[in-house]
Design an enzyme around this catalytic site. Structure first.
Site, PDB file in Angstrom:
ATOM      1  N   HIS A  97       0.826  -1.224   0.000  1.00  0.00           N
ATOM      2  CA  HIS A  97       0.000   0.000   0.000  1.00  0.00           C
ATOM      3  C   HIS A  97       0.852   1.261   0.000  1.00  0.00           C
ATOM      4  O   HIS A  97       0.676   2.116  -0.895  1.00  0.00           O
ATOM      5  CB  HIS A  97      -0.949  -0.017   1.189  1.00  0.00           C
ATOM      6  N   HIS A 121       3.704   7.006   5.736  1.00  0.00           N
ATOM      7  CA  HIS A 121       2.503   7.702   6.182  1.00  0.00           C
ATOM      8  C   HIS A 121       1.626   6.861   7.111  1.00  0.00           C
ATOM      9  O   HIS A 121       0.831   7.405   7.874  1.00  0.00           O
ATOM     10  CB  HIS A 121       1.686   8.180   4.969  1.00  0.00           C
ATOM     11  N   GLU A 125       0.552   5.438  12.616  1.00  0.00           N
ATOM     12  CA  GLU A 125      -0.827   5.051  12.899  1.00  0.00           C
ATOM     13  C   GLU A 125      -0.969   3.550  13.164  1.00  0.00           C
ATOM     14  O   GLU A 125      -1.748   3.149  14.040  1.00  0.00           O
ATOM     15  CB  GLU A 125      -1.707   5.456  11.714  1.00  0.00           C
ATOM     16  N   ASP A 126      -0.227   2.713  12.422  1.00  0.00           N
ATOM     17  CA  ASP A 126      -0.467   1.266  12.453  1.00  0.00           C
ATOM     18  C   ASP A 126       0.675   0.445  13.029  1.00  0.00           C
ATOM     19  O   ASP A 126       0.552  -0.781  13.115  1.00  0.00           O
ATOM     20  CB  ASP A 126      -0.761   0.751  11.030  1.00  0.00           C
ATOM     21  N   ASP A 186      -3.378   8.398  -1.135  1.00  0.00           N
ATOM     22  CA  ASP A 186      -3.736   7.276  -0.259  1.00  0.00           C
ATOM     23  C   ASP A 186      -5.165   6.816  -0.527  1.00  0.00           C
ATOM     24  O   ASP A 186      -5.445   5.619  -0.644  1.00  0.00           O
ATOM     25  CB  ASP A 186      -3.564   7.720   1.197  1.00  0.00           C
ATOM     26  N   ASP A 314     -19.037  13.791 -28.681  1.00  0.00           N
ATOM     27  CA  ASP A 314     -19.295  13.681 -27.240  1.00  0.00           C
ATOM     28  C   ASP A 314     -18.228  12.870 -26.515  1.00  0.00           C
ATOM     29  O   ASP A 314     -18.146  12.919 -25.288  1.00  0.00           O
ATOM     30  CB  ASP A 314     -20.661  13.041 -26.999  1.00  0.00           C
TER      31      ASP A 314
END
Length: 818
Positions: A97, A121, A125-126, A186, A314
């Site tokens: 990720h 990043h 947090e993790d 992200d 279009d």
């Protein structure tokens, strides 16, 4: 368009950093050159770049040839070690990720610092890694970016965690816009893998992306991210419509292009013959863009009443990329000379860039067969900014490196913090409640576009589409908004509820002179005094003892007209601090004011005010419909009982009597005559509705020593209100002073006497217009006296100079106007 790993952005021109001669590779192939480079790194003791970073390094090198790859290698190793053992819901190792997010940013052209923060990043947090360790290893700048995108814990914030996380990101973005750029990348990778989430989670994430992240990508100008996010959200929330649109797009891609590609070739040859160096390409529409076009066609059925079928034009537009700004207009000249331009389709975003720094010329031309083709014209720099927005601007705090091109004098892109973000940060501080903040944020981002208005002093106002004059007032400052009583748009007086259009010229009118002189439009209570100079003369001429009315503040009805969160929050806060109270109507001056001017009735003068030729002693009645007052031009009509009804010349009621066969009598004012109770006069004030208006008007009338017989207030319409007063004048000379006193009341823009005749006479006080203050007449005088400065003969305070543009028809009782 989709950003794929290891591939440059499709259609993105080479930036200035890529320009310049390449070193010859000699006899070495790419593989041999790569092995030689790794050997050189090993020989100098520097660790090689991990194999997993090779595609990322290649993408990064295209934009930043001198990037510090060692810093990227260290960040990757730390991220891989911190996330080791963690899995995503797809079953892949978690490190995939941050690698994918960093690849997206590398393809956009983000700097090395941004890529390092992107790799790290999710670590704070993790994982067990702390923000202090990130700062120690990579510096405070990287730590700030990582902290900006780190989510707040639900344990601490509960249901408000998501709203408070976005608030935190916005505040961090205000200092460094790269925080939001990392968040958008992200979210893009998370949306690419959203199929692995539960259906309920897919819908929730897609709606947040639609309501918040996509508008933020639009405002930051990152169109490549916005387009892909829109397509994924469309597929998640509306799978059936997405499938139909995608199938239609696929069928067009499989067939031959019989319109756009041939026309691109013809246009390219035409520009080459004209000596304009340009690259002409076909720019296909993505799925959501095509879906919008189809919706427009469905809304406009053909001649047979059925929805129109999609046309070849279009499915895409032509993109013309040139070298210089002047070449954009040269291309436009060739287009409009060789083909027929469509009126209303031309937009110049080069001279006036959009709020997200977007610059291009937009036009549409009709071909020989009747097909309509849209064309975009821009320079290479404009194209880079149009695709990647603030990412293309780089870090404005870093000085330009040697070898880079000097900025173009005509380049209107601003590397500073976007104006919309500054406004967002201002009002978010006023909403401590997370739910209120989230509602205000989504409402503010809901607008598809912004408009630009200009004040009469040249100040630029950036507002969301649909904003009203109320929003413009509060954008100029909270104090200006609170004191606002009206607005002038493109030179015409309008209601505060008027919706502004792109390019409007606006002036905000306030009710006090305490605002900065001329900074926010006109001041009606103490305005400038025409050519004689600023408002000092007008203020000096005001009646003695007149008190300036205190600012009335916003009315609750303004909330219905406020479209921006800043205006709504300011109005709600003012209303909460100033609860409504019953107005106190003052029928005379306060003890602190001196006595009003006295207009004595001369003792012993005749009680009959009018003489009629050939009818001496006949009783005279002054008509109540037009309330004549000397020196009005008057006409008499015989009525029952031998009396004479006296009307002003031109009064509709008198004209009807003449039409019914009543002969007009020659009447004239008796010198020195007056009714026993004085003259009655009906006055009508047109004003912008506000609290305390009734109290201020009655105080202004009674302050002139005039009694009020009756008053009528009509229901407000479009924030405008009409007050009608019948007053008793102790002397005819008091009428001019009363008219001017009423006009000086804040918010009153016109004062007149109903059934005003077309000629002179004290029929109306002029509307308050910038640069023209009203001077009060002398307390005493007669028709033979010379007129005061600014006053026409025969009390000629007559004629309206500003009007509401057809928003309310004149009263049926109002006579001809001069």
């Amino acid at each position: 368009m989709t950003i794929e790993a290891g591939q440059p952005l499709a259609g993105q021109p080479t930036s200035a950093r890529q320009a310049g001669p390449r070193r010859p590779l000699g006899g070495l192939g790419r593989a041999a050159l790569g092995r030689a480079g790794r050997a050189a790194l090993l020989a100098t003791g520097r660790p090689p770049v991990p194999d997993a970073l090779e595609p990322l390094v290649q993408a990064h090198r295209r934009h930043h040839p001198q990037a510090d790859l060692g810093l990227l290698g260290r960040a990757y190793r730390l991220a891989e070690e911190s996330h080791r053992g963690q899995k995503r819901k797809s079953g892949e190792p978690y490190i995939t990720h941050p690698l994918a997010v960093t690849m997206i940013l590398a393809q956009l052209g983000a700097g090395t610092t941004t890529l390092v923060a992107s790799l790290l990043h999710d670590t704070v947090e993790d994982t067990e890694l702390t923000l202090g360790q990130v700062a120690e290893g990579f510096g405070p700048e990287v730590a700030y970016l990582v902290d900006g995108v780190t989510k707040l814990e639900k344990v601490d914030f509960g249901a408000a965690a998501e709203a408070e996380t976005f608030r935190k990101m916005l505040v961090a973005t205000g200092d460094d816009v790269r925080v939001m750029v990392i968040k958008l990348a992200d979210r893009l990778h998370n949306m690419r893998t959203i199929r692995h989430m539960k259906p309920a989670s897919q819908v929730r994430i897609a709606k947040v992306t639609r309501d918040v992240l996509i508008p933020l990508a639009e405002r930051l100008g990152i169109q490549v991210l916005k387009a892909e996010l829109e397509d994924i959200v469309f597929a998640t929330l509306h799978p059936e419509e997405h499938a139909r649109t995608r199938a239609l797009l696929a069928r067009h891609e499989d067939g031959p292009d019989t319109l756009l590609t041939p026309f691109a070739g013809v246009l390219g040859r035409q520009l080459a013959e004209a000596g304009v160096a340009a690259e002409v390409t076909v720019r296909p529409r993505h799925c959501v863009s095509l879906h919008r076009v189809l919706l427009k066609r469905d809304a406009a059925p053909g001649r047979d009443g059925r929805p129109q079928e999609p046309q070849p034009a279009d499915f895409g537009r032509l993109l013309v990329v040139v070298e210089e700004n002047a070449d954009c207009y040269a291309v436009l000249g060739e287009l409009h000379t060789c083909w027929t331009p469509l009126p209303g389709e031309f937009k110049d975003f080069v001279a006036a860039p959009k709020f997200n720094l977007y610059q291009s010329l937009h036009t549409a031309v009709a071909l020989a067969g009747g097909e309509v083709v849209e064309v975009l014209v821009r320079t290479r720099r404009m194209h880079e900014v149009a695709e990647t927005g603030v990412v293309a601007l780089g870090d404005p705090r870093q000085p330009a490196r040697g070898g880079e091109q000097a900025p173009d004098e005509l380049d209107r892109t601003d590397p500073a913090r976007p104006g919309w973000l500054s406004r967002l940060l201002e009002w978010q501080q006023e909403t401590p409640d997370p739910d209120a903040f989230w509602s205000a944020l989504t409402a503010d981002l809901a607008g598809d576009r912004e408009i630009t208005a200009v004040t009469e002093l040249g100040e630029t106002l950036q507002l969301r589409a649909g904003a009203t004059c109320v929003d413009a007032a509060y954008l100029l400052g909270e104090e200006t908004g609170h004191r606002c009583i009206g607005a002038r748009v493109n030179g015409r007086l309008v209601a505060l509820s008027t919706v502004l259009q792109d390019g409007d010229r606006v002036a905000i009118l306030t009710d006090g002179s305490d605002a900065p002189d001329g900074s926010h439009g006109s001041d009606w209570s103490d305005g400038p005094d025409g050519p004689d100079g600023p408002g000092d003369a007008g203020r000096a001429a005001a009646p003695a003892g007149r008190r300036r009315s205190e600012p009335s503040g916003p009315a609750p009805e303004w909330l219905a007209h406020a479209r921006t969160p800043a205006a709504r929050i300011a109005i709600e806060r003012w209303l909460a601090d100033h609860p409504p109270r019953r107005p106190v109507v003052r029928t005379g001056p306060s003890p602190s004011q001196p006595a009003p001017p006295v207009h004595p009735v001369a003792a012993g003068r005749p009680a009959v005010p009018v003489t009629a030729a050939g009818r001496p002693g006949a009783p005279v009645r002054l008509a109540r419909c037009c309330t004549p007052v000397p020196p009005d031009e008057i006409v008499g009509y015989p009525i029952r009982g031998g009396a004479i009804a006296v009307h002003r010349a031109g009064c509709p009621a008198g004209e009807r009597m003449r039409a019914d066969g009543r002969g007009a009598l020659d009447v004239d004012w008796r010198p020195g005559g007056a009714p026993p109770a004085g003259y009655r006069a009906t006055l009508r004030a047109e004003a912008l509705n506000r609290p305390r208006l009734l109290a201020d008007l009655t105080a202004a009338i009674s302050g002139e020593g005039v009694g009020i017989v009756s008053a009528e207030v009509e229901p407000p319409q479009e924030l405008r209100v009409r007050h009608t007063y019948t007053v008793e004048l102790p002397d005819p000379a008091a009428l001019a002073a009363v008219l001017r006193a009423m006009l000086r009341v804040s918010g009153v823009y016109d004062v007149e006497r109903p059934h005003a005749p077309p000629g002179g006479g004290p029929g109306r006080a002029p509307a308050a217009t910038p640069g023209a203050a009203v001077r009060p007449a002398a307390p005493e005088g007669n028709a033979d006296d010379p007129p005061a400065p600014g006053v026409r003969p025969s009390w000629g305070i007559h004629g309206r100079t500003a009007a509401f543009s057809g928003q309310r028809s004149p009263s049926p009782n109002r006579g001809p106007e001069g």
